[in-house]
Structures are given as C-alpha cells and as structure tokens.
Scaffold this motif. Structure first.
Motif, PDB file in Angstrom:
ATOM      1  N   PHE A  50      39.893  33.771 110.006  1.00 46.27           N
ATOM      2  CA  PHE A  50      40.956  33.814 108.997  1.00 46.27           C
ATOM      3  C   PHE A  50      40.627  32.862 107.843  1.00 46.27           C
ATOM      4  N   VAL A  51      40.146  31.673 108.174  1.00 39.12           N
ATOM      5  CA  VAL A  51      39.736  30.708 107.141  1.00 39.12           C
ATOM      6  C   VAL A  51      38.555  31.269 106.347  1.00 39.12           C
ATOM      7  N   ASP A  52      37.591  31.882 107.038  1.00 41.85           N
ATOM      8  CA  ASP A  52      36.469  32.519 106.340  1.00 41.85           C
ATOM      9  C   ASP A  52      36.964  33.578 105.362  1.00 41.85           C
ATOM     10  N   SER A  53      37.907  34.384 105.811  1.00 44.40           N
ATOM     11  CA  SER A  53      38.469  35.430 104.956  1.00 44.40           C
ATOM     12  C   SER A  53      39.125  34.834 103.718  1.00 44.40           C
ATOM     13  N   LEU A  54      39.871  33.761 103.906  1.00 41.49           N
ATOM     14  CA  LEU A  54      40.518  33.114 102.764  1.00 41.49           C
ATOM     15  C   LEU A  54      39.477  32.555 101.795  1.00 41.49           C
ATOM     16  N   PHE A  55      38.456  31.891 102.327  1.00 36.49           N
ATOM     17  CA  PHE A  55      37.405  31.368 101.449  1.00 36.49           C
ATOM     18  C   PHE A  55      36.751  32.499 100.652  1.00 36.49           C
ATOM     19  N   GLU A  60      34.891  31.158  97.401  1.00 37.60           N
ATOM     20  CA  GLU A  60      34.204  29.952  97.869  1.00 37.60           C
ATOM     21  C   GLU A  60      33.078  30.314  98.827  1.00 37.60           C
ATOM     22  N   ARG A  61      32.125  29.420  98.954  1.00 35.14           N
ATOM     23  CA  ARG A  61      31.005  29.604  99.890  1.00 35.14           C
ATOM     24  C   ARG A  61      31.220  28.693 101.087  1.00 35.14           C
ATOM     25  N   ALA A  62      31.389  29.296 102.252  1.00 37.83           N
ATOM     26  CA  ALA A  62      31.565  28.521 103.481  1.00 37.83           C
ATOM     27  C   ALA A  62      30.702  29.133 104.568  1.00 37.83           C
ATOM     28  N   PHE A  63      30.224  28.284 105.443  1.00 36.27           N
ATOM     29  CA  PHE A  63      29.321  28.727 106.489  1.00 36.27           C
ATOM     30  C   PHE A  63      29.771  28.172 107.831  1.00 36.27           C
ATOM     31  N   PRO A  64      29.636  28.982 108.897  1.00 36.62           N
ATOM     32  CA  PRO A  64      29.984  28.479 110.233  1.00 36.62           C
ATOM     33  C   PRO A  64      28.982  27.430 110.695  1.00 36.62           C
ATOM     34  N   MET A  65      29.480  26.484 111.452  1.00 39.21           N
ATOM     35  CA  MET A  65      28.630  25.438 112.016  1.00 39.21           C
ATOM     36  C   MET A  65      28.381  25.774 113.488  1.00 39.21           C
ATOM     37  N   CYS A  71      32.455  19.804 113.536  1.00 32.41           N
ATOM     38  CA  CYS A  71      33.297  20.556 112.608  1.00 32.41           C
ATOM     39  C   CYS A  71      32.983  22.038 112.784  1.00 32.41           C
ATOM     40  N   ASP A  72      33.861  22.886 112.226  1.00 24.79           N
ATOM     41  CA  ASP A  72      33.705  24.332 112.418  1.00 24.79           C
ATOM     42  C   ASP A  72      33.062  25.043 111.230  1.00 24.79           C
ATOM     43  N   ARG A  73      33.278  24.526 110.028  1.00 26.39           N
ATOM     44  CA  ARG A  73      32.774  25.171 108.820  1.00 26.39           C
ATOM     45  C   ARG A  73      32.243  24.124 107.864  1.00 26.39           C
ATOM     46  N   ALA A  74      31.327  24.570 106.992  1.00 29.79           N
ATOM     47  CA  ALA A  74      30.870  23.749 105.873  1.00 29.79           C
ATOM     48  C   ALA A  74      31.203  24.516 104.605  1.00 29.79           C
ATOM     49  N   LEU A  75      32.043  23.937 103.787  1.00 26.19           N
ATOM     50  CA  LEU A  75      32.377  24.498 102.479  1.00 26.19           C
ATOM     51  C   LEU A  75      31.393  23.880 101.495  1.00 26.19           C
TER      52      LEU A  75
END
Length: 188
Positions: A50-55, A60-65, A71-75
């Motif tokens: 859901f956060v990925d979808s919002l980004f 925005e560019r976000a990647f799973p960790m 942490c779960d994501r890197a923005l």
C-alpha cells in the motif's frame, strides 16, 4: 472446462494453507485475533505494498529493503539521499475510533517481538490503516503513536501532506514539490 497453460500441463490445486488464508482474509478486518496473528505476514506485506502504491501515485522512488534490514523501504529523494522507512499497520481500533501503534519489532517466533526500535533503525515511520486505506508518515520518534479517527478523512483527501511534513521535520524541504512554507514545529 479449464484451458491448460501449456498442452498437457495442468495447474496443481491450491495448497490448504492458501485456501485457508483466502477464506480468513476475505473478511478482513472482521477477523479473529487468532487469524490476525496467523496472517500477520500477509497483512504486513499488504501495508508495505500500500505504501509502495502511494509512493508510485506521488511520483516518488522507493525500494523494498531485504527482510534482515531494520527498515522496510528506502525512499530516494531527488538529490539521491535515501530515507529509511519502517512500515507498521494496525487493525484494531480503540473505543474512541483511534488506532494506536506501539513500535516494537516482531519476531517469527511469537507476537511478543524483540523489543522496541532504536532511534537509529529508521528515519521515517509509515503508519498504515489498511481497513481505511490511509497512511500517515511521521519523523517524530515516539514508541507509542496514534492516528486519531478525526485525522482519517484528511489523510485520505491529501495523502502527500504527512509525507511532506515528515520530510520537513528531517530537514529535506528541498525534496518537497512546491516547497515547504509551513511552520517546522508543526511538522510531525
């Protein structure tokens, strides 16, 4: 009649645990505590997606960790700076309609977790309420956080506002589209 994917190849039947998950999760958020615990990984992954979808919707560019990271994501900000994001979701509501997030690390061995996070584990928290389809970002470091029922409509109307406030709190006003002109003391 089912069309095979390849001549002579038929798909195997669904494993029982997948059928069970589908049946239990079909009633989300109206699930037993036992099922919420049993499918916590499914729901946690749903919150992260859901956060990925919002980004993605915000450009925005976000990647799973990897799973072992703190942490779960890197923005990735426009200047290349990474912001470490921890995603947490809450399913139960208080009698006032609020959602309380207690920041503890979970463990695959049980729901008691491994204790509280450290301030150095991530830069920003994404608090997700899946049943309301909202997320609130914050850079405010507290082990107990709340999304009040009165905030939900605004979070849904302007999903970028809390992200921008958190970026401002972290000192990254240059990464906010259109700039930041609000009071930094109000940024959460």
């Amino acid at each position: 009649m089912m069309q095979p994917f390849l001549p002579g190849l038929t798909m195997p039947s669904r494993p029982a645990e997948i059928r069970d998950a589908r049946t239990a999760l079909a009633h989300y958020p109206n699930m037993t505590t036992e099922d919420l615990c049993r499918y916590a990984k499914h729901l946690g992954a749903s919150a992260e997606l859901f956060v990925d979808s919002l980004f993605m919707r915000l450009g925005e560019r976000a990647f799973p960790m990897p799973e072992h990271e703190r942490c779960d994501r890197a923005l990735i900000l426009p200047n290349g700076t990474p912001i470490r994001i921890q995603v947490k979701t809450r399913h139960a509501v208080t009698i006032n309609g609020d959602y309380v997030f207690n920041l503890r690390q979970r463990s695959e061995r049980g729901a008691t977790g491994r204790g509280p996070y450290e301030a150095t584990d991530f830069d920003m928290l994404a608090k997700v309420i899946l049943s309301e389809n909202v997320v609130r970002f914050t850079a405010d470091w507290q082990h107990r956080q709340v999304i009040h029922a009165s905030e939900i409509a605004q979070l849904r109307r302007d999903p970028r506002a809390s992200l921008d406030a958190a970026l401002a709190r972290l000192g990254h006003t240059d990464a906010i589209p259109g700039g930041w002109d609000a009071d930094l003391d109000l940024a959460a």
